[in-house]
Design a protein around this motif. Structure first.
Motif, mmCIF file in Angstrom:
data_model
loop_
_atom_site.group_PDB
_atom_site.id
_atom_site.type_symbol
_atom_site.label_atom_id
_atom_site.label_comp_id
_atom_site.label_asym_id
_atom_site.label_seq_id
_atom_site.Cartn_x
_atom_site.Cartn_y
_atom_site.Cartn_z
ATOM 1 N N ILE A 63 30.944 22.347 106.525
ATOM 2 C CA ILE A 63 30.661 21.275 107.539
ATOM 3 C C ILE A 63 31.775 21.561 108.936
ATOM 4 C CG2 ILE A 63 31.571 19.024 107.615
ATOM 5 C CD1 ILE A 63 29.280 18.667 104.621
ATOM 6 N N TRP A 64 32.986 21.713 108.121
ATOM 7 C CA TRP A 64 33.776 22.479 109.156
ATOM 8 C C TRP A 64 33.217 22.835 110.012
ATOM 9 C CZ3 TRP A 64 37.973 26.048 107.760
ATOM 10 C CH2 TRP A 64 39.059 26.432 108.914
ATOM 11 N N MET A 65 32.774 24.201 109.565
ATOM 12 C CA MET A 65 32.746 24.890 110.269
ATOM 13 C C MET A 65 31.441 25.509 111.775
ATOM 14 S SD MET A 65 35.011 27.509 109.975
ATOM 15 C CE MET A 65 34.692 28.803 110.614
ATOM 16 N N LEU A 66 30.237 24.257 111.254
ATOM 17 C CA LEU A 66 29.172 24.120 112.188
ATOM 18 C C LEU A 66 29.388 23.107 112.834
ATOM 19 C CD1 LEU A 66 26.707 24.141 109.307
ATOM 20 C CD2 LEU A 66 27.955 25.872 111.041
ATOM 21 N N PHE A 67 30.290 21.893 113.067
ATOM 22 C CA PHE A 67 30.464 20.615 113.168
ATOM 23 C C PHE A 67 31.599 20.608 113.967
ATOM 24 C CE2 PHE A 67 26.960 20.307 110.143
ATOM 25 C CZ PHE A 67 26.011 20.060 111.018
ATOM 26 N N ILE A 68 32.282 20.380 112.724
ATOM 27 C CA ILE A 68 34.341 20.130 113.866
ATOM 28 C C ILE A 68 34.514 21.661 114.442
ATOM 29 C CG2 ILE A 68 36.376 19.545 112.901
ATOM 30 C CD1 ILE A 68 35.523 18.638 110.116
ATOM 31 N N GLU A 69 34.637 22.820 114.455
ATOM 32 C CA GLU A 69 35.608 23.333 114.944
ATOM 33 C C GLU A 69 34.437 23.507 115.990
ATOM 34 O OE1 GLU A 69 38.278 25.332 114.788
ATOM 35 O OE2 GLU A 69 39.196 24.340 112.710
ATOM 36 N N SER A 70 34.799 23.658 117.511
ATOM 37 C CA SER A 70 34.456 24.253 118.579
ATOM 38 C C SER A 70 34.127 25.725 118.588
ATOM 39 C CB SER A 70 35.172 24.222 119.580
ATOM 40 O OG SER A 70 36.333 24.485 120.418
ATOM 41 N N ARG A 71 35.043 25.868 118.242
ATOM 42 C CA ARG A 71 34.497 28.385 118.727
ATOM 43 C C ARG A 71 34.779 28.440 116.970
ATOM 44 N NH1 ARG A 71 37.172 30.803 123.385
ATOM 45 N NH2 ARG A 71 36.411 32.623 122.148
ATOM 46 N N PRO A 72 34.241 28.777 115.567
ATOM 47 C CA PRO A 72 34.701 28.499 113.966
ATOM 48 C C PRO A 72 34.669 30.688 114.023
ATOM 49 C CG PRO A 72 32.862 27.696 114.405
ATOM 50 C CD PRO A 72 33.016 27.927 116.317
ATOM 51 N N TRP A 73 33.877 31.506 114.236
ATOM 52 C CA TRP A 73 33.939 32.270 113.963
ATOM 53 C C TRP A 73 34.791 33.136 114.457
ATOM 54 C CZ3 TRP A 73 31.648 31.198 110.138
ATOM 55 C CH2 TRP A 73 30.722 30.069 109.930
ATOM 56 N N PRO A 74 34.776 32.690 115.962
ATOM 57 C CA PRO A 74 36.211 33.978 116.632
ATOM 58 C C PRO A 74 37.165 33.762 116.190
ATOM 59 C CG PRO A 74 34.365 33.354 118.543
ATOM 60 C CD PRO A 74 33.879 32.590 116.606
ATOM 61 N N MET A 75 37.311 32.428 116.164
ATOM 62 C CA MET A 75 38.998 32.666 114.975
ATOM 63 C C MET A 75 38.881 32.803 113.976
ATOM 64 S SD MET A 75 41.680 30.778 115.800
ATOM 65 C CE MET A 75 41.583 30.088 117.212
ATOM 66 N N LEU A 76 38.231 32.311 112.212
ATOM 67 C CA LEU A 76 38.308 32.856 111.466
ATOM 68 C C LEU A 76 38.617 34.218 111.376
ATOM 69 C CD1 LEU A 76 37.778 32.211 108.499
ATOM 70 C CD2 LEU A 76 35.530 32.647 109.290
ATOM 71 N N THR A 77 37.506 35.113 112.096
ATOM 72 C CA THR A 77 37.228 36.562 111.489
ATOM 73 C C THR A 77 38.600 36.780 112.952
ATOM 74 O OG1 THR A 77 36.125 36.831 114.848
ATOM 75 C CG2 THR A 77 34.927 36.574 112.659
ATOM 76 N N ARG A 78 39.729 36.220 113.420
ATOM 77 C CA ARG A 78 40.766 36.596 113.872
ATOM 78 C C ARG A 78 42.123 36.809 112.781
ATOM 79 N NH1 ARG A 78 41.659 32.942 118.476
ATOM 80 N NH2 ARG A 78 40.158 34.636 119.388
ATOM 81 N N GLN A 79 41.563 35.071 112.135
ATOM 82 C CA GLN A 79 42.699 34.862 111.331
ATOM 83 C C GLN A 79 42.502 35.785 110.072
ATOM 84 O OE1 GLN A 79 41.906 30.785 110.716
ATOM 85 N NE2 GLN A 79 43.410 30.073 112.309
#
Length: 99
Positions: A63-79
């Motif tokens: 839910i957090w990754m799909l609805f709250i984060e505006s650009r979740p996947w690039p940020m997640l992979t960078r982290q």
């Protein structure tokens, strides 16, 4: 060759008969049951080790990754890349400290 039916009248598999616990184990269980803090800690530990805990956290993460984060996947992979790079430097690039 037919396999025997191991289910009981209620359709459930039979439960093994419980064996009596050692007196030291029984005493320790009674001691933990008498202390409120230990009872709370045991409940938390039981929940944290359950699949229900895992399912809730997977759902919340999705839910957090799909609805709250505006650009979740690039940020997640960078982290993740940053963390693995730091771990690599800590484990492999530092000289071993033997004695």
């Amino acid at each position: 060759m037919a396999t025997p039916d191991l289910t009981g009248d209620d359709g459930q598999a039979p439960q093994p008969k419980s064996r009596p616990h050692h007196p030291v184990v029984v005493a320790k269980q009674a001691q933990r049951a008498a202390d409120l803090q230990l009872r709370i800690a045991d409940r938390i530990t039981t929940f944290a080790g359950s699949m229900q805990f895992v399912y809730i956290h997977v759902a919340l993460f999705a839910i957090w990754m799909l609805f709250i984060e505006s650009r979740p996947w690039p940020m997640l992979t960078r982290q993740i890349h940053t963390l693995t790079t730091e771990l690599h430097h800590r484990l492999l690039d530092q000289p071993a400290r033997d004695g």
